[in-house]
Design an enzyme around this catalytic site. Structure first.
Site, PDB file in Angstrom:
ATOM      1  N   GLY A 196       0.827  -1.218   0.000  1.00 32.09           N
ATOM      2  CA  GLY A 196       0.000   0.000   0.000  1.00 32.09           C
ATOM      3  C   GLY A 196       0.851   1.254   0.000  1.00 32.09           C
ATOM      4  N   ASP A 197       1.934   1.231   0.781  1.00 33.80           N
ATOM      5  CA  ASP A 197       2.859   2.376   0.827  1.00 33.80           C
ATOM      6  C   ASP A 197       3.476   2.609  -0.545  1.00 33.80           C
ATOM      7  OD1 ASP A 197       2.382   2.265   3.553  1.00 33.80           O
ATOM      8  OD2 ASP A 197       4.245   1.190   4.000  1.00 33.80           O
ATOM      9  N   ALA A 198       3.864   1.506  -1.194  1.00 36.81           N
ATOM     10  CA  ALA A 198       4.497   1.602  -2.517  1.00 36.81           C
ATOM     11  C   ALA A 198       3.512   2.151  -3.539  1.00 36.81           C
ATOM     12  CB  ALA A 198       5.006   0.235  -2.953  1.00 36.81           C
TER      13      ALA A 198
END
Length: 339
Positions: free
Chosen positions: A294-296
């Site tokens: 999700g961060d990526a």
């Protein structure tokens, strides 16, 4: 266009302590897969247990810092990104500085007397369960933000990203940046980050919401947000639309909601309409772990947003970055993107 320092992130810098564990370990510490929580007293022994019982990897993490590092990697423009948060004066803190430097992110850490924060990443199958022991990360204060050399980063940036996790640490710092962004017509973005943020930090989240131009989140967080706000719908497209239509602060013109759903299509709501975008499907055997996916996605998305690319390109870049990260351990990436 001048890209130096165009994107600024603020959040909890944590060292990920990552290991493949088993169901019994999750049960022992009362953990759910695909969830993120803050460590309580009962969780504190788990970090040592992970290190002694399983093969552990130490990877510089923290949701916002991951996204900023990925955006920097995607952009390949030296010094395009900056980041602030609080670390300890210890070996983990030094590791964090080294890692940020290698990633090319301009970091201005507050250095605290307490130890650098850690995040237990418990991997079972292809799901992850995160347990954050914030420690030094919890000690970020507006005093650091207001220092001239740090506020200069805020002045310089045109885009801001702060994960919802930072709402538990310094909502005052978030509001200072949010209000600056609104006053100067800059783009302020945040993430729902975890069900517990939507549930237990609703008031500070609601306060920041009118300032958010782009809201990120996953399907579980979106459904929790809907439940907490009494919307009585589990339909992710409906929820994304409702989030995009919440009131805006003065000076804000529209809000875009971007909700990821694992292997299912990405939902984007803006201007009263919903679009869905398929993700890049990955054969099961190539999946290493979903930690940092999700961060990526956010990092990839932001890398194109700051280049003023259309939303389709932003989503495509987000999906590309997430696809790279899930084929590797933690939020790490090869030397150059192939996007």
């Amino acid at each position: 266009m001048e890209y130096e320092g165009i994107l600024l992130g603020m959040g909890n810098p944590l060292l990920d302590i990552s290991a493949v564990v088993d169901e019994a370990f999750l049960e022992k510490y009362d953990l759910k897969s695909n969830n993120a929580i803050l460590a309580e007293e009962k969780h504190l022994p788990m970090y040592d247990e992970m290190a002694s019982k399983y093969k552990v990897e130490y990877i510089a993490g923290g949701a916002t810092q991951n996204s900023i590092r990925v955006a920097q990697w995607m952009l390949q423009i030296p010094g395009a990104t900056a980041y602030m948060g609080s670390i300890g004066k210890d070996k983990y803190g030094e590791e964090m500085k080294k890692n940020a430097k290698e990633a090319g992110v301009n970091v201005h850490y507050h250095e605290d007397e307490s130890p650098t924060g850690t995040c237990g990443v418990c991997l079972v199958g292809d799901e992850r369960s995160l347990v954050a022991n914030l420690s030094a990360a919890n000690c970020y204060k507006t005093d650091h933000l207001k220092k001239p050399e740090n506020w200069a980063l805020v002045e310089k940036a045109k885009y801001y990203y702060i994960a919802g996790f930072f709402l538990t640490v310094s909502p005052e710092s978030i509001m200072l940046v949010a209000e600056h962004a609104a006053a100067k017509n800059k783009i302020f973005t945040m993430n729902l980050s975890a069900p517990f943020i939507c549930e237990f930090f609703k008031d500070v989240q609601d306060k920041a919401f009118p300032y958010i131009d782009y809201v990120f989140g996953n399907e579980t967080e979106a459904r929790t947000y809907s439940k907490v706000h009494g919307w009585e719908t589990e339909n992710v497209e409906e929820i994304a639309l409702k989030i995009s239509q919440l009131p805006l602060a003065t000076g804000k013109h529209k809000r875009t909601t971007v909700i990821t759903q694992g292997a299912d299509p990405v939902v984007v709501a803006e201007d009263g309409k919903v679009k869905t975008f398929p993700v890049i499907l990955l054969p099961k055997e190539k999946l290493v772990d979903t930690n940092g996916a999700g961060d990526a996605f956010v990092g990839g998305f932001l890398s194109q947003l700051v280049l003023e690319k259309p939303i389709e390109d932003c989503v495509k870049a987000g999906c590309y970055a997430a696809n790279v990260i899930i084929q590797r351990s933690g939020c790490t990436y090869p030397e150059k993107p192939d996007f």
